[in-house]
Design an enzyme around this catalytic site. Structure first.
Site, PDB file in Angstrom:
ATOM      1  CD  GLU A   1      -1.728  -2.416   1.364  1.00  0.00           C
ATOM      2  OE1 GLU A   1      -2.549  -3.323   1.098  1.00  0.00           O
ATOM      3  OE2 GLU A   1      -0.582  -2.659   1.834  1.00  0.00           O
TER       4      GLU A   1
ATOM      5  CG  HIS B   1     -10.026  -8.402   6.573  1.00  0.00           C
ATOM      6  ND1 HIS B   1      -8.972  -8.932   7.284  1.00  0.00           N
ATOM      7  CD2 HIS B   1      -9.853  -8.790   5.283  1.00  0.00           C
ATOM      8  CE1 HIS B   1      -8.210  -9.632   6.461  1.00  0.00           C
ATOM      9  NE2 HIS B   1      -8.720  -9.552   5.241  1.00  0.00           N
TER      10      HIS B   1
END
Length: 332
Positions: free
Chosen positions: A67, A136
């Site tokens: 990321e 998540h």
């Protein structure tokens, strides 16, 4: 006129995101979509389905699992004149890129004294309720709301998912675009055709009422709607505001509603301490203090990591918890 633009449709929230992305790439050759599995696979939630086949691998780019690297690359693209839309698979995966976002994307306009801007949209599914594994299901929007230079949008309906994403793309500065996972396919509604942006910074009045204002965003809006219906059965008339944008925040709409009802309940999925709800309480104290008939109440997640799936429902705000807070302020 393309088939996408032809007529008003009923669609899911994730379908509305997909339509907005198609329109953006079709309209502007500077637009690039990048992220993990956004290309051939169409995204983990299929939000980017069909983009790779239509626009090709030069504009819909599958990135490595890194990321910090691909957000940093997108910031460079934006400063150089492109308009990247980055997908983070889950909001909890954004933390390696946090330094890039807050130290570079948010500051480049100031650092360059206006010579450069970063017209980047960073999309991230967020929130609990879909039985996802650890990291998540985070709802950490307050991290980004706190940082000057970033805007933060959170749709709760398909029409707003499309409209806010188009407005985020048009914005000259970085926008964090949070998509509630639990509404991806459970939220359905009519979506205007064509290019129909929804302005950032304007709340949506979901329901008019006289007794108490309930304020929510994202996946908490349907929770608040159900609580409002339950309250109506008990003779309590709820006014419901969907903030839609957390920065800029529509403080005028908040104050106007609380001045009308005299009571407020704020519902957030995020952890309780120093969440956006706390700031909304401060706004109410500043802008509608003398209209209050009872202290505002917050309904939040707990100050713990989002638990594993077996305990997820105990963590999340529920209509029953919201109704209990509504009853409390009505008794105040």
């Amino acid at each position: 006129m393309t088939s996408i633009q032809a007529a008003k449709k009923t669609m899911t929230l994730v379908g509305a995101v997909n339509e907005a992305l198609h329109l953006i790439l079709e309209r502007d050759e500077r637009a690039i979509v990048l992220g993990e599995d956004v290309g051939v696979n169409g995204g983990v939630f299929r939000a980017t389905e069909g983009l790779f086949e239509r626009f090709g691998g030069q504009r819909v780019i599958d990135t490595p699992l890194g990321e910090s690297g691909f957000v940093g690359a997108a910031i460079g693209m934006a400063a150089a004149g492109l308009k990247p839309i980055v997908e983070i698979q889950f909001l909890g995966f954004i933390y390696p890129a946090f330094e890039q976002i807050v130290s570079h994307a948010a500051r480049l306009r100031v650092r360059s004294q206006g010579r450069f801007s970063v017209p980047i949209v960073i999309r991230a599914p967020y929130g609990a309720g879909v039985r996802a594994p650890e990291i998540h299901s985070d709802s950490t929007e307050a991290f980004f709301v706190h940082m000057p230079g970033l805007k933060v949008a959170v749709p709760s309906t398909p029409a707003d998912a499309k409209g806010l994403l188009l407005a985020a793309y048009e914005d000259p500065d970085p926008v964090i675009f949070l998509e509630p996972m639990r509404l991806y396919r459970s939220a359905r509604g009519e979506v205007p055709p064509g290019w129909a942006p929804v302005p950032l910074g304007r709340a949506r009045l979901v329901r008019e009422g006289e007794d108490v204002t309930v304020i929510a965003w994202g996946a908490m809006v349907p929770v608040a709607e159900q609580a409002s219906r339950m309250a109506a059965e008990a003779g309590i008339d709820v006014e419901l505001l969907d903030l839609r944008t957390l920065y800029p925040l529509d403080r005028q709409a908040i104050a106007r509603s609380v001045e009308k009802t005299g009571r407020a309940v704020i519902v957030q999925e995020a952890h309780d301490t120093l969440g956006v709800a706390s700031h909304i309480v401060a706004i109410i104290q500043d802008d509608a203090f003398y209209a209050q008939k009872a202290p505002p109440r917050r309904v939040s997640g707990f100050d713990v990591p989002v638990p594993l799936m077996a305990y997820e429902d105990l963590y999340l705000p529920t209509p029953e918890k919201v109704l209990a807070a509504v009853r409390e302020v009505m008794a105040g």
